[in-house]
Design a protein around this motif. Sequence first.
Motif, PDB file in Angstrom:
ATOM      1  N   PHE A  73      -6.899  13.471  -6.648  1.00  0.00           N
ATOM      2  CA  PHE A  73      -7.979  12.837  -5.894  1.00  0.00           C
ATOM      3  C   PHE A  73      -7.555  11.461  -5.402  1.00  0.00           C
ATOM      4  O   PHE A  73      -7.805  11.091  -4.251  1.00  0.00           O
ATOM      5  CB  PHE A  73      -9.227  12.737  -6.774  1.00  0.00           C
ATOM      6  N   LEU A  74      -6.887  10.680  -6.274  1.00  0.00           N
ATOM      7  CA  LEU A  74      -6.399   9.363  -5.864  1.00  0.00           C
ATOM      8  C   LEU A  74      -5.359   9.473  -4.754  1.00  0.00           C
ATOM      9  O   LEU A  74      -5.349   8.664  -3.824  1.00  0.00           O
ATOM     10  CB  LEU A  74      -5.809   8.613  -7.058  1.00  0.00           C
ATOM     11  N   LEU A  75      -4.492  10.463  -4.840  1.00  0.00           N
ATOM     12  CA  LEU A  75      -3.486  10.664  -3.800  1.00  0.00           C
ATOM     13  C   LEU A  75      -4.152  10.982  -2.462  1.00  0.00           C
ATOM     14  O   LEU A  75      -3.791  10.407  -1.437  1.00  0.00           O
ATOM     15  CB  LEU A  75      -2.524  11.779  -4.199  1.00  0.00           C
ATOM     16  N   ALA A  76      -5.126  11.873  -2.474  1.00  0.00           N
ATOM     17  CA  ALA A  76      -5.820  12.218  -1.233  1.00  0.00           C
ATOM     18  C   ALA A  76      -6.538  10.996  -0.659  1.00  0.00           C
ATOM     19  O   ALA A  76      -6.498  10.761   0.552  1.00  0.00           O
ATOM     20  CB  ALA A  76      -6.804  13.356  -1.490  1.00  0.00           C
ATOM     21  N   ALA A  77      -7.151  10.196  -1.533  1.00  0.00           N
ATOM     22  CA  ALA A  77      -7.828   8.990  -1.067  1.00  0.00           C
ATOM     23  C   ALA A  77      -6.833   8.004  -0.476  1.00  0.00           C
ATOM     24  O   ALA A  77      -7.097   7.384   0.560  1.00  0.00           O
ATOM     25  CB  ALA A  77      -8.596   8.345  -2.221  1.00  0.00           C
ATOM     26  N   ALA A  78      -5.670   7.845  -1.113  1.00  0.00           N
ATOM     27  CA  ALA A  78      -4.654   6.921  -0.598  1.00  0.00           C
ATOM     28  C   ALA A  78      -4.106   7.390   0.743  1.00  0.00           C
ATOM     29  O   ALA A  78      -3.857   6.577   1.639  1.00  0.00           O
ATOM     30  CB  ALA A  78      -3.520   6.762  -1.607  1.00  0.00           C
ATOM     31  N   ILE A  79      -3.932   8.689   0.903  1.00  0.00           N
ATOM     32  CA  ILE A  79      -3.419   9.226   2.164  1.00  0.00           C
ATOM     33  C   ILE A  79      -4.412   8.970   3.292  1.00  0.00           C
ATOM     34  O   ILE A  79      -4.032   8.694   4.424  1.00  0.00           O
ATOM     35  CB  ILE A  79      -3.093  10.727   2.016  1.00  0.00           C
ATOM     36  N   VAL A  80      -5.710   9.021   2.989  1.00  0.00           N
ATOM     37  CA  VAL A  80      -6.723   8.766   4.016  1.00  0.00           C
ATOM     38  C   VAL A  80      -6.859   7.264   4.278  1.00  0.00           C
ATOM     39  O   VAL A  80      -6.956   6.827   5.429  1.00  0.00           O
ATOM     40  CB  VAL A  80      -8.078   9.370   3.594  1.00  0.00           C
ATOM     41  N   ILE A  81      -6.863   6.452   3.206  1.00  0.00           N
ATOM     42  CA  ILE A  81      -7.132   5.026   3.337  1.00  0.00           C
ATOM     43  C   ILE A  81      -5.946   4.254   3.922  1.00  0.00           C
ATOM     44  O   ILE A  81      -6.138   3.309   4.690  1.00  0.00           O
ATOM     45  CB  ILE A  81      -7.549   4.442   1.976  1.00  0.00           C
ATOM     46  N   LEU A 124       0.821  -1.209   0.000  1.00  0.00           N
ATOM     47  CA  LEU A 124       0.000   0.000   0.000  1.00  0.00           C
ATOM     48  C   LEU A 124       0.856   1.260   0.000  1.00  0.00           C
ATOM     49  O   LEU A 124       0.522   2.249  -0.651  1.00  0.00           O
ATOM     50  CB  LEU A 124      -0.947  -0.006   1.199  1.00  0.00           C
ATOM     51  N   VAL A 125       1.978   1.237   0.698  1.00  0.00           N
ATOM     52  CA  VAL A 125       2.883   2.382   0.691  1.00  0.00           C
ATOM     53  C   VAL A 125       3.458   2.584  -0.712  1.00  0.00           C
ATOM     54  O   VAL A 125       3.573   3.719  -1.193  1.00  0.00           O
ATOM     55  CB  VAL A 125       4.001   2.198   1.745  1.00  0.00           C
ATOM     56  N   VAL A 126       3.805   1.501  -1.382  1.00  0.00           N
ATOM     57  CA  VAL A 126       4.332   1.605  -2.747  1.00  0.00           C
ATOM     58  C   VAL A 126       3.278   2.179  -3.681  1.00  0.00           C
ATOM     59  O   VAL A 126       3.570   3.058  -4.503  1.00  0.00           O
ATOM     60  CB  VAL A 126       4.830   0.225  -3.246  1.00  0.00           C
ATOM     61  N   VAL A 127       2.038   1.712  -3.559  1.00  0.00           N
ATOM     62  CA  VAL A 127       0.956   2.245  -4.401  1.00  0.00           C
ATOM     63  C   VAL A 127       0.755   3.730  -4.118  1.00  0.00           C
ATOM     64  O   VAL A 127       0.624   4.539  -5.045  1.00  0.00           O
ATOM     65  CB  VAL A 127      -0.348   1.446  -4.182  1.00  0.00           C
ATOM     66  N   ALA A 128       0.751   4.106  -2.853  1.00  0.00           N
ATOM     67  CA  ALA A 128       0.591   5.520  -2.508  1.00  0.00           C
ATOM     68  C   ALA A 128       1.757   6.349  -3.037  1.00  0.00           C
ATOM     69  O   ALA A 128       1.566   7.474  -3.512  1.00  0.00           O
ATOM     70  CB  ALA A 128       0.465   5.679  -0.991  1.00  0.00           C
TER      71      ALA A 128
END
Length: 160
Positions: A36-44, A9-13
């Motif tokens: 938007f994907l970056l913000a979602a990844a930071i939250v998820i 997940l860290v690699v994907v983010a």
Amino acid sequence: MLGARSLSLVVVAGCIAFFAAGVAMGDARITSYPGFLLAAAIVILPVHVVGQFRQETDRAWLPKLPGGRANHLKLVAFGAVWLIAIWIMPFTGFIVAMTLGVCASLTALGIHRLYLTVPVVSVVVVAIFALIERVLYVPMPRGPLEDAIGGLFYRMAQGS
């Protein structure tokens, strides 16, 4: 298991952050799709990691693979084949690299009917190349074979 999941997940983010920062695409704003994907990844990401810590009883960083040493070597050979296929793609083109990659990885996994595998894989890879290049209009890594096939497609489209 926890470490491999969290690390993935860290690699994907990180990949999303790379593209959202505009390194590969140019000017990307936070209102754009990668932002938007970056913000979602930071939250998820933190929510997922905390959830995994609460559910997992095995806190090992690397999962234990089932099977013996022979199975582990097959897995390493499979991964090495695909790293080599990606590495040679700029020099040989998509069709040659993917045909060699699929055939070699099937051989590494124990499929030994190359007289049947090579023609089937070749036809499928050429079809995928044609679909991506001519229908979806996405440029693919080109080599001498792709240039010849591209010329053939062009002549077919012109009717000569």
